[in-house]
Design an enzyme around this catalytic site. Sequence first.
Site, PDB file in Angstrom:
ATOM      1  N   LYS A 151     -29.435  16.331 -10.862  1.00 26.91           N
ATOM      2  CA  LYS A 151     -28.114  16.543 -11.452  1.00 26.91           C
ATOM      3  C   LYS A 151     -27.575  17.890 -10.985  1.00 26.91           C
ATOM      4  O   LYS A 151     -28.346  18.853 -10.822  1.00 26.91           O
ATOM      5  CB  LYS A 151     -28.272  16.535 -12.984  1.00 26.91           C
TER       6      LYS A 151
ATOM      7  N   SER B 194     -23.650  13.108 -20.014  1.00 28.50           N
ATOM      8  CA  SER B 194     -23.135  13.759 -18.825  1.00 28.50           C
ATOM      9  C   SER B 194     -23.903  13.442 -17.546  1.00 28.50           C
ATOM     10  O   SER B 194     -23.381  13.634 -16.453  1.00 28.50           O
ATOM     11  CB  SER B 194     -23.127  15.274 -19.036  1.00 28.50           C
TER      12      SER B 194
ATOM     13  N   SER C 167     -27.285  13.248 -23.137  1.00 27.32           N
ATOM     14  CA  SER C 167     -26.757  13.161 -21.773  1.00 27.32           C
ATOM     15  C   SER C 167     -27.648  12.450 -20.776  1.00 27.32           C
ATOM     16  O   SER C 167     -27.204  12.124 -19.678  1.00 27.32           O
ATOM     17  CB  SER C 167     -26.445  14.564 -21.244  1.00 27.32           C
TER      18      SER C 167
END
Lengths: 483, 505
Positions: free
Chosen positions: B102, B177, B201
């Site tokens: 990420k 996210s 997330s």
Amino acid sequence: MADSNSDLEIVIGLEVHVQLSTKSKAFCQDEVAFGGTPNTRISPISLGHPGTLPQPNALQMEYAIKLGLALGCQINQKSFFDRKNYFYADLPKGYQITQDNTPICGQGIISIEMGKEEKSIRINRIHMEEDAGKSIHDQDPLHSLIDLNRAGTPLLEVVTEPDFRSAEEVAVFLNKLRQLVRYLAISDGNMEEGSMRCDCNISIRKKGETTYGNRCEVKNVNSIRNAKRAINFEANRQIELIQKGITIDQETRSFNAQTGDTLTILRSKEDAHDYRYFPDPDIPPIIISDERLAAIKASMPKLPQALKKALIAKGLSPYDAEVITSEKALADYYFSMLSFSKNPKSAANWLTNTIKSYLNEAQIGIEEFSISPKTMVAMIQLVDEDKINKLSATQKLFPALIKKPEIAPLDLATQMNLLQANDTNAMDEWVEIVLAKYPDKVDAYRKGKKGLLGMFIGEAMKISKGKANPKQLNSAFLARLAD
Amino acid sequence: MKPFALVIFFIVHLCRFKTTEVTLSKKYHKLTEIQTALQAGKLTCVGLVENYLENIHKHLKLNAYVEVFEEEILAKAKALDLKIQENPTKLGKLYGMVVSIKDVICYKDHQVSGAAEILEGFTSLYSSTAVSRLLKEDALIIGRVNCDQFGMGSTNENSVYGPVLNPIDPNRVPGGSSGGSAVAVQTDSCLISLGTDTGGSVRQPAAFCGVIGLKPTYGRISRHGLLAYASSFDQIGILGKEVENIASALEVIAGSDEYDQTASLEPVEAYKEALHFDKKVKIAYLDAALTHKGLDPAIKTMTLELMEGLKSDGHEVEAVDFEYLDFLIPSYYVLTAAEASSNLSRYDGIKFGKRSEDVQSFDQMVKKSRTKGFSEEVKRRIMLGTFVLRSGYYDAYYTKAQKARRLIHDKTLEILEKFDFILMPVSPSVAFELGEKPNDPVAMYLADIYTVQANLVGIPAIALPLGNHPEGLPVGVQFMANKFEESALLAFSNYLIYQHLKAKC
């Protein structure tokens, strides 16, 4: 200066920042040192790079506790780091790691000596924090420059209660604090290099009142002398306003060392920063175990007050004891001498007189003194054992030894022909020469003018070029003239 | 027929896999299989990587990757192939594992941006502990994946790179996210992905995309090198299609770290070795969570069916009271916003990142850089956090939320003293439509109701694919366990979604 007859009194409280002499910064491994090429003692952590986290320095906690113990503070075995949030160009993370509600050291008390009077100053707290970097505004016409070498340097903030009533008291306290941090070896205490910085909270009130007047905080005070100047200027400013019937606004002012005055930098509470303190979630609570606290207590060096008492007990005069303990380095030198000497008094005499005068004259500290304690003791022993007389030692051998500290004092004295002649033949010869030279004086002496003995000895010393032992000369003349 | 509910759910799950095309990466789903094939010479690392690259390019429109380290990974794969031949005893535990990270996780000499303009062009000077540990065990990092800015968002629309699209329905969001991570895993564009989970997330996008997402115990994986959103909540998580792969990666990256004081000293277990599961467990569910009015009825039904299936298999499933359900979201948003407002202060354009020019003063420079460099959602949370920490408001918000967190923590652990796991939905709905949530932040925040509890308490939680909603979109189910019970949680998850299925197929 406030008129001593005035019915007003000055009330002062201090916030002193002490920069710690740890090898590395408070929350990372960067080296801590004064100056250096800008932005060379930095790392992703001290620059606040994305993803970096603080690594607390255990030594900062130990140093905080040592100072707390020296200032008689209560030690909080559980405390937290907090974040103080504000934007500034030299504050890399946008917050300073400090301690807000839970300082590592709580209330304490310390006494200062004002002449013969002792006065107690209460300590409110000591907390740990990190320093910011430096903004430099005067090197480029268009830009401000930032040096982050200092960012993250470990600091202790010592906060006192408003217990000071004069600039002199503040000066004595700051001297004492500096002496303590040096004894504890937690800071070099050099105010001019910023290792100790002081904010003074100053207010004025009527004598006898129990509440305080509105205070002004004077920042940017970087020497003990400037602390006195700043306090006196600010006190006079406030007194003048009060006498004109004007109320003092609470504000933050900056001291200008060049002009000696203070200037408003932040007006009133309303403009004050809201720092939005909250516990730093990156650092677990600081827990000091009983064992660790006991170990730190056990590692505390003797502090000046205790040391002074010990020296007086060894037979030193209070004056000598005071001079020797005034600076840790002097005391260290003295104790080092004692490890080679059996005569604490003569070592103290030499240190507080001959050595100290030389240091003052040369404007150096004992750290830069060339003669080692061991050599110094060897030289003192020559005097104590009558191998060289005191005058030759202080005036000839000592200055020579400073230049050639690597030569053994006995060898140097021999080279310089300073050793006392202790053999009686030579002694008798010098006595005879003098007596032959001054027959009238010999007559006068014999008729009762005994004071002439000193003159005979002096003459004999001259003839011997200082090598004669005055004590032996004394007895030789007495014996010869008694015939 | 109830006993078969579980079976039906897994058949549905399996069928979905069968309908997609079979490629190299399809053939080898487990790291152990990949490693066996590599050792046997049936597969090369280069071939494997090329296959993932092919999938990445095939799914470019989904916008999962923001940067692919194509040349670098091919070179590394080549070197690894050589090592397999010449130095097989020196191979790290994770050779053959291809990982995406990420875009909030630092990798030395690679860009990291938090999907924010303010970090445009920023290159990290160091590697996060998680990345360093992966590399040390010969894992290959293929690229960085899209996400909501600084991990703030539940839709992955809050990114300077634009939204990520859901592979199952490109008109839907993948969740957030860690949306890029979920999509990369779902499309076989990597074997696993490192995401981060501050309030769900990792788990919510896993559920929206039909993959597995683990959020370990707070402090299980070092946060060193993770761009901080809310320090006391943030935790690196792992997304994958196989529990086994997640377990292998976890045991490598977990553990104490001198760079993170909040990383736990608790010993790391051999999670992969401990995946065998054959006991009966006690599972609690929060009655209030299932009767919550926001919960999609079909998701509720699917969850209830799973519970029945578990009971039929001899497990105990019991409802428990939990009076703090309505405090979860407010506590979470007050505390995370407070921490975020401070954590994001370092992005001022002074020392790194993008600085706005044409300014006359320091204040102006900071204001302009931050106004331009942060998204609306990030600014909203900074403002909220700044507000709740203000003197005069601090006690009413921050202190109160801390107290609520303590109550939630204690009550949750009390439940976990009596039960092995807590069962929860992951999200009250299936994947949102694109553009549905950003204009209604409160609705978006409320959708986090089932995931924030694990972060408030600091316990591990996992999202598993439960099956497909009547609308055709994936639905997840969540299990939470006590602190540092990753081993039990992973073994149970593996039993649920793999061994059980295989046994009954």
